[in-house]
Structures are given as C-alpha cells and as structure tokens.
Design an enzyme around this catalytic site. Structure first.
Site, PDB file in Angstrom:
ATOM      1  N   ARG A 272      11.492  -1.950  11.065  1.00 12.52           N
ATOM      2  CA  ARG A 272      10.490  -1.314  11.920  1.00 12.52           C
ATOM      3  C   ARG A 272      10.183  -2.222  13.101  1.00 12.52           C
ATOM      4  NH1 ARG A 272       5.535   0.338   8.188  1.00 12.52           N
ATOM      5  NH2 ARG A 272       4.427  -0.822   9.782  1.00 12.52           N
TER       6      ARG A 272
ATOM      7  N   ARG B  94      -9.836   1.227   8.662  1.00  5.67           N
ATOM      8  CA  ARG B  94      -9.520  -0.155   9.014  1.00  5.67           C
ATOM      9  C   ARG B  94     -10.700  -0.869   9.641  1.00  5.67           C
ATOM     10  NH1 ARG B  94      -3.284  -1.167   9.869  1.00  5.67           N
ATOM     11  NH2 ARG B  94      -2.607   0.684   8.811  1.00  5.67           N
TER      12      ARG B  94
ATOM     13  N   ARG C   6      -1.373  -8.732  12.661  1.00  2.51           N
ATOM     14  CA  ARG C   6      -1.878  -7.661  11.790  1.00  2.51           C
ATOM     15  C   ARG C   6      -2.700  -8.216  10.627  1.00  2.51           C
ATOM     16  NH1 ARG C   6       3.734  -5.386  11.208  1.00  2.51           N
ATOM     17  NH2 ARG C   6       3.065  -4.140   9.443  1.00  2.51           N
TER      18      ARG C   6
ATOM     19  N   LYS D  48       0.826  -1.220   0.000  1.00  2.00           N
ATOM     20  CA  LYS D  48       0.000   0.000   0.000  1.00  2.00           C
ATOM     21  C   LYS D  48       0.853   1.261   0.000  1.00  2.00           C
ATOM     22  CE  LYS D  48      -2.541  -0.118   3.680  1.00  2.00           C
ATOM     23  NZ  LYS D  48      -2.100  -1.264   4.467  1.00  2.00           N
TER      24      LYS D  48
ATOM     25  N   ARG E 292      11.841  -5.888   4.619  1.00  4.47           N
ATOM     26  CA  ARG E 292      11.640  -4.432   4.590  1.00  4.47           C
ATOM     27  C   ARG E 292      12.555  -3.713   5.585  1.00  4.47           C
ATOM     28  NH1 ARG E 292       5.443  -2.674   4.760  1.00  4.47           N
ATOM     29  NH2 ARG E 292       5.419  -3.318   6.933  1.00  4.47           N
TER      30      ARG E 292
HETATM   31  P1  ADP Z   1       0.780  -1.776   7.999  1.00  7.00           P
HETATM   32  O1  ADP Z   1       0.032  -1.478   6.744  1.00  7.00           O
HETATM   33  O2  ADP Z   1       1.994  -2.633   7.734  1.00  7.00           O
HETATM   34  O3  ADP Z   1      -0.110  -2.267   9.124  1.00  7.00           O
HETATM   35  P2  ADP Z   1       0.839   1.043   8.741  1.00  7.00           P
HETATM   36  O4  ADP Z   1       2.007   1.952   8.645  1.00  7.00           O
HETATM   37  O5  ADP Z   1      -0.326   1.321   7.865  1.00  7.00           O
HETATM   38  O6  ADP Z   1       1.432  -0.425   8.544  1.00  7.00           O
HETATM   39  O7  ADP Z   1       0.287   1.053  10.251  1.00  7.00           O
HETATM   40  C1  ADP Z   1       1.128   0.809  11.348  1.00  7.00           C
HETATM   41  C2  ADP Z   1       0.320   0.776  12.638  1.00  7.00           C
HETATM   42  O8  ADP Z   1      -0.341   2.058  12.847  1.00  7.00           O
HETATM   43  C3  ADP Z   1      -0.817  -0.227  12.675  1.00  7.00           C
HETATM   44  O9  ADP Z   1      -0.384  -1.516  13.041  1.00  7.00           O
HETATM   45  C4  ADP Z   1      -1.756   0.389  13.742  1.00  7.00           C
HETATM   46  O10 ADP Z   1      -1.249   0.155  15.034  1.00  7.00           O
HETATM   47  C5  ADP Z   1      -1.612   1.886  13.464  1.00  7.00           C
HETATM   48  N1  ADP Z   1      -2.663   2.403  12.555  1.00  7.00           N
HETATM   49  C6  ADP Z   1      -2.483   2.836  11.276  1.00  7.00           C
HETATM   50  N2  ADP Z   1      -3.641   3.224  10.721  1.00  7.00           N
HETATM   51  C7  ADP Z   1      -4.593   3.064  11.671  1.00  7.00           C
HETATM   52  C8  ADP Z   1      -6.012   3.273  11.709  1.00  7.00           C
HETATM   53  N3  ADP Z   1      -6.676   3.674  10.619  1.00  7.00           N
HETATM   54  N4  ADP Z   1      -6.673   2.984  12.866  1.00  7.00           N
HETATM   55  C9  ADP Z   1      -6.010   2.535  13.946  1.00  7.00           C
HETATM   56  N5  ADP Z   1      -4.693   2.300  13.979  1.00  7.00           N
HETATM   57  C10 ADP Z   1      -3.970   2.558  12.865  1.00  7.00           C
END
Ligand code: ADP
Length: 203
Positions: A155, A84, A166, A13, A123
């Site tokens: 990370r 989400r 996740r 993404k 990554r």
């Molecule tokens: P990934 O797509 O690998 O999960 P992201 O960078 O999108 O990584 O998100 C990292 C973390 O940030 C998630 O695991 C969650 O804890 C938090 N997060 C991101 N977007 C949201 C959201 N829309 N609602 C709640 N938590 C979020």
C-alpha cells in the site's frame, strides 16, 4: 451487536475485524477501505491517504453515516478505523442515536512498536480484489494473490516514515477516546501480538 475496534496501525484491526464479522454474520465496516474507494474519484482524499493524514470529519462522517444506514447493518457491524478522535466518538454516538442503535463493546488492540513495524513492512495488498496478506496470512501463491492471481503490491502508505507519523497520530488522538469509553464501562483492551484466532477467542 456493534463492535468498535480501536488500535494503532498494524495492530491487526483489519484482520481481526474481518474474522469477528464472519463469526457473528455482520458486516465489517472499515473507514480506511471506504476512503480508498472514495479516493479513486477524489484527488484531495487520495493526497491525504498517501501522506498518512486524517481525512476531515465532515467528509468521513457523511460517508460513514451513509454506509451504516444500509440494510445489511441492521443487525450490527464491526467498525474498524473509526473513531480516531474524541469528536468522531461523539459523532458516532449521534449516528447511533439517529439509527436507534447502541455500541455493544469497544475493543482496543495493542502490540509493541517492533511488531507494528514488522507487520507493516511485510504487508501486501491485491490491487485488483483488495485482499490483503501479511505475516500471519501470507498468500499461498507467493507474490501473487491466491484469490485472483494478480501481482501483490505494498500500500502506498505502508512506508517506515508514514508509519511513524500514523503511530504518533494514533497516540495523540486515542487517549481521550479510550478515557471516554472506559468511563462508560464498554472498553476492553486486548494484547494483539498473538495469532488472530487466539485474540478473538477472548472477546
Ligand atoms: P491504518 O489502520 O493502517 O491507519 P486504515 O485503512 O484504517 O489504515 O486507514 C488508512 C488511512 O485512511 C488513514 O491513514 C487516514 O488517512 C484515513 N482514515 C481512515 N479512517 C479515518 C477516520 N476515521 N478519520 C480520518 N481519516 C481516516
């Protein structure tokens, strides 16, 4: 031009949103990135990110609304990492109405679980400038950032255990969101195992 990118962890993404935002000349808004910045000043957010847990809706909704209200979003944006869950999709609709905006298309990226694991474990991110590197885009300087030369790190949430959590969380919450956008006729599903440029050519 408002694109919402959906997809489980490591479906690419971030990379694909970044390329799309450059192509269209609109900002790439990543809620993960917004939260990583916020976590520097907030121990509760930091703890949740490390555990791979979702941040509560009131916190992320407020941070996102502040970001989308900024001038650079006037012509649109590529949203990555949000919504989400269905409640967030509904909150996004409310934000869009308040800002007199409308979602153009929702794109769901899909890859096999095997590809997701290969991508996540390969990554690396630059702790200094935030640039990220992966199987598709390795750094030309090996373990060091090719922008600023800083040693790259993994990370803290890129571990096998957190990734499983996740993926489960994504599958649990995404179904109602996908149904919601499908019913509205704005959902497009794309196989994201190919190189990013190939994936974006069909958007
Ligand atoms: P990934 O797509 O690998 O999960 P992201 O960078 O999108 O990584 O998100 C990292 C973390 O940030 C998630 O695991 C969650 O804890 C938090 N997060 C991101 N977007 C949201 C959201 N829309 N609602 C709640 N938590 C979020």
């Amino acid at each position: 031009m408002i694109y919402v990118m959906l997809g489980g962890p490591a479906t690419g993404k971030g990379t694909r949103s970044e390329i799309l935002s450059h192509k269209l000349g609109i900002p790439h808004i990543s809620t993960g990135e917004i939260l990583r910045v916020a976590s520097e000043k907030n121990a509760d957010i930091k703890q949740k990110l490390t555990n791979g847990e979702l941040i509560t809706d009131d916190v992320i909704n407020e941070l996102l609304y502040i970001r989308l209200s900024k001038d650079d979003c006037k012509n649109g944006f590529v949203l990555d990492g949000y919504p989400r869950k269905l409640d967030q999709a509904l909150a996004l609709e409310a934000m869009m109405r308040k800002l007199s905006m409308e979602i153009t298309e929702v794109i769901e990226l899909v890859v096999s679980t095997q590809i997701a694991f290969d991508r996540v474990l390969g990554r690396r991110e630059c702790p200094s400038c935030g640039k990220s590197f992966g199987v598709d885009f390795p750094s030309t300087k090996g373990d060091y950032c090719d922008e600023c030369g800083t040693k790259l790190i993994r990370r803290s949430d890129d571990t096998e255990e957190t990734l499983k959590k996740r993926i489960d969380t994504y599958q649990k919450w995404s179904k109602p969101i996908l149904d919601y956008y499908m019913k509205r006729g704005i959902l497009k599903t794309i196989d994201s195992s190919n190189h990013p440029e190939k994936v974006l050519a069909i958007i």
